[in-house]
Design a protein around this motif. Structure first.
Motif, PDB file in Angstrom:
ATOM      1  N   GLN A  29     -25.212  16.122  -8.188  1.00 16.90           N
ATOM      2  CA  GLN A  29     -25.959  17.318  -7.772  1.00 16.90           C
ATOM      3  C   GLN A  29     -27.334  16.979  -7.212  1.00 16.90           C
ATOM      4  O   GLN A  29     -28.235  17.812  -7.202  1.00 16.90           O
ATOM      5  CB  GLN A  29     -26.007  18.311  -8.926  1.00 16.90           C
ATOM      6  CG  GLN A  29     -24.600  18.891  -9.157  1.00 16.90           C
ATOM      7  CD  GLN A  29     -24.493  19.734 -10.410  1.00 16.90           C
ATOM      8  OE1 GLN A  29     -24.826  20.913 -10.398  1.00 16.90           O
ATOM      9  NE2 GLN A  29     -24.048  19.125 -11.492  1.00 16.90           N
ATOM     10  N   GLY A  30     -27.475  15.758  -6.710  1.00 17.73           N
ATOM     11  CA  GLY A  30     -28.632  15.423  -5.884  1.00 17.73           C
ATOM     12  C   GLY A  30     -29.843  14.858  -6.593  1.00 17.73           C
ATOM     13  O   GLY A  30     -30.885  14.675  -5.969  1.00 17.73           O
ATOM     14  N   LEU A  31     -29.731  14.586  -7.896  1.00 16.72           N
ATOM     15  CA  LEU A  31     -30.863  13.966  -8.592  1.00 16.72           C
ATOM     16  C   LEU A  31     -30.618  12.458  -8.710  1.00 16.72           C
ATOM     17  O   LEU A  31     -29.488  12.020  -8.904  1.00 16.72           O
ATOM     18  CB  LEU A  31     -31.047  14.593  -9.979  1.00 16.72           C
ATOM     19  CG  LEU A  31     -31.426  16.074  -9.963  1.00 16.72           C
ATOM     20  CD1 LEU A  31     -31.554  16.611 -11.388  1.00 16.72           C
ATOM     21  CD2 LEU A  31     -32.723  16.309  -9.195  1.00 16.72           C
ATOM     22  N   GLU A  79     -35.372  16.873  -4.792  1.00 16.69           N
ATOM     23  CA  GLU A  79     -35.921  18.160  -4.354  1.00 16.69           C
ATOM     24  C   GLU A  79     -35.932  19.128  -5.539  1.00 16.69           C
ATOM     25  O   GLU A  79     -34.890  19.337  -6.177  1.00 16.69           O
ATOM     26  CB  GLU A  79     -35.019  18.758  -3.255  1.00 16.69           C
ATOM     27  CG  GLU A  79     -35.231  18.166  -1.885  1.00 16.69           C
ATOM     28  CD  GLU A  79     -36.620  18.493  -1.341  1.00 16.69           C
ATOM     29  OE1 GLU A  79     -36.950  19.689  -1.241  1.00 16.69           O
ATOM     30  OE2 GLU A  79     -37.363  17.546  -1.035  1.00 16.69           O
ATOM     31  N   ASN A  80     -37.086  19.709  -5.823  1.00 11.93           N
ATOM     32  CA  ASN A  80     -37.194  20.672  -6.933  1.00 11.93           C
ATOM     33  C   ASN A  80     -36.515  20.164  -8.205  1.00 11.93           C
ATOM     34  O   ASN A  80     -35.776  20.906  -8.863  1.00 11.93           O
ATOM     35  CB  ASN A  80     -36.581  22.018  -6.542  1.00 11.93           C
ATOM     36  CG  ASN A  80     -37.308  22.642  -5.372  1.00 11.93           C
ATOM     37  OD1 ASN A  80     -38.532  22.738  -5.377  1.00 11.93           O
ATOM     38  ND2 ASN A  80     -36.573  23.050  -4.361  1.00 11.93           N
ATOM     39  N   ALA A  81     -36.770  18.908  -8.527  1.00 12.15           N
ATOM     40  CA  ALA A  81     -36.037  18.257  -9.625  1.00 12.15           C
ATOM     41  C   ALA A  81     -36.167  18.999 -10.960  1.00 12.15           C
ATOM     42  O   ALA A  81     -35.217  19.016 -11.740  1.00 12.15           O
ATOM     43  CB  ALA A  81     -36.512  16.818  -9.780  1.00 12.15           C
ATOM     44  N   ARG A  84     -34.024  22.229 -10.663  1.00 10.32           N
ATOM     45  CA  ARG A  84     -32.654  21.784 -10.413  1.00 10.32           C
ATOM     46  C   ARG A  84     -32.021  21.247 -11.704  1.00 10.32           C
ATOM     47  O   ARG A  84     -30.896  21.578 -12.061  1.00 10.32           O
ATOM     48  CB  ARG A  84     -32.659  20.707  -9.319  1.00 10.32           C
ATOM     49  CG  ARG A  84     -31.353  19.999  -9.072  1.00 10.32           C
ATOM     50  CD  ARG A  84     -30.348  20.849  -8.310  1.00 10.32           C
ATOM     51  NE  ARG A  84     -30.852  21.236  -7.007  1.00 10.32           N
ATOM     52  CZ  ARG A  84     -30.685  20.538  -5.888  1.00 10.32           C
ATOM     53  NH1 ARG A  84     -29.991  19.431  -5.916  1.00 10.32           N
ATOM     54  NH2 ARG A  84     -31.168  20.968  -4.753  1.00 10.32           N
ATOM     55  N   ASN A  85     -32.809  20.416 -12.421  1.00  8.47           N
ATOM     56  CA  ASN A  85     -32.273  19.856 -13.656  1.00  8.47           C
ATOM     57  C   ASN A  85     -31.998  20.942 -14.685  1.00  8.47           C
ATOM     58  O   ASN A  85     -30.972  20.905 -15.378  1.00  8.47           O
ATOM     59  CB  ASN A  85     -33.237  18.805 -14.225  1.00  8.47           C
ATOM     60  CG  ASN A  85     -32.702  18.166 -15.488  1.00  8.47           C
ATOM     61  OD1 ASN A  85     -31.507  17.911 -15.586  1.00  8.47           O
ATOM     62  ND2 ASN A  85     -33.563  17.929 -16.450  1.00  8.47           N
ATOM     63  N   GLU A  87     -31.073  23.920 -14.106  1.00 12.82           N
ATOM     64  CA  GLU A  87     -29.816  24.569 -13.697  1.00 12.82           C
ATOM     65  C   GLU A  87     -28.604  23.727 -14.085  1.00 12.82           C
ATOM     66  O   GLU A  87     -27.597  24.255 -14.554  1.00 12.82           O
ATOM     67  CB  GLU A  87     -29.775  24.733 -12.176  1.00 12.82           C
ATOM     68  CG  GLU A  87     -30.615  25.890 -11.648  1.00 12.82           C
ATOM     69  CD  GLU A  87     -30.696  25.874 -10.113  1.00 12.82           C
ATOM     70  OE1 GLU A  87     -31.661  26.462  -9.600  1.00 12.82           O
ATOM     71  OE2 GLU A  87     -29.823  25.251  -9.455  1.00 12.82           O
ATOM     72  N   ILE A  88     -28.713  22.429 -13.867  1.00  9.84           N
ATOM     73  CA  ILE A  88     -27.591  21.528 -14.171  1.00  9.84           C
ATOM     74  C   ILE A  88     -27.325  21.505 -15.674  1.00  9.84           C
ATOM     75  O   ILE A  88     -26.178  21.439 -16.120  1.00  9.84           O
ATOM     76  CB  ILE A  88     -27.873  20.103 -13.630  1.00  9.84           C
ATOM     77  CG1 ILE A  88     -27.990  20.116 -12.103  1.00  9.84           C
ATOM     78  CG2 ILE A  88     -26.805  19.109 -14.080  1.00  9.84           C
ATOM     79  CD1 ILE A  88     -28.551  18.813 -11.496  1.00  9.84           C
ATOM     80  N   THR A 101     -22.032  23.736 -16.241  1.00  7.08           N
ATOM     81  CA  THR A 101     -23.278  23.103 -16.695  1.00  7.08           C
ATOM     82  C   THR A 101     -22.973  22.080 -17.792  1.00  7.08           C
ATOM     83  O   THR A 101     -21.912  22.125 -18.436  1.00  7.08           O
ATOM     84  CB  THR A 101     -24.275  24.145 -17.238  1.00  7.08           C
ATOM     85  OG1 THR A 101     -23.694  24.805 -18.370  1.00  7.08           O
ATOM     86  CG2 THR A 101     -24.626  25.181 -16.161  1.00  7.08           C
TER      87      THR A 101
END
Ligand code: RTP
Ligand code: MG
Length: 139
Positions: A29-31, A79-81, A84-85, A87-88, A101
């Motif tokens: 998811q981009g992190l 981005e917006n870690a 974002r985190n 949310e994950i 999740t």
């Protein structure tokens, strides 16, 4: 905006050998995991980390839980870690966590909820430097 946040894979998850599955969710998811170490928290260190919760009824149990086994502390970048985190991870209580999740999939209870993530910019800065020096973070 590129940001960094502090993540902790909690003892309930390390005990069940879920580090890789949880890391896959972050990476998919981009992190990016730009620092990571597996450690055993002392009572003192866990108590200091959660000092903001000292007056809460769950504080003593939380400190015992967080020292009950190894944790993996890590810095996530992207981005917006921070948001974002969160949310994950999903909601604190797995009963309220959204499908897909980490907490929905893996958490055992509101306390043994598999992961921690910084809840804002100031917390992220404080928590990253609580565990890592600048030299240990490779972006
Ligand atoms: P975290 O700080 O771990 O990322 O989680 P959070 O923001 O979603 O939750 P927070 O309110 O900051 O609470 C910190 C941790 O304390 C445990 N907890 N136990 N027994 C309880 O009612 C209770 N409530 C919270 C959880 O491990 C929670 O993540
Ligand atoms: Mg919190």
């Amino acid at each position: 905006m590129a940001e960094r946040t502090l993540s902790i894979i909690k003892p309930d998850a390390t005990r069940r050998n879920l580090t890789g599955k949880i890391n896959a969710k972050f990476e998919e998811q981009g992190l990016r995991i730009v620092a990571q170490k597996r450690i055993k928290l002392s009572n003192e260190k866990a108590g200091e980390f959660y000092a903001e919760h000292k007056a809460r009824p769950f504080y003593n149990d939380l400190v015992s839980f967080m020292t009950s086994g190894p944790v993996v502390v890590q810095v996530l970048e992207g981005e917006n870690a921070i948001a974002r985190n969160r949310e994950i991870m999903g909601a604190t209580n797995p009963a309220n966590a959204a499908e897909g999740t980490i907490r929905k999939e893996f958490a055992e209870s509101i306390e043994a909820n598999s992961v921690h993530g910084s809840d804002g910019t100031e917390a992220a800065a404080r928590e990253v430097s609580f565990f890592f020096t600048d030299a240990e973070i490779v972006g």
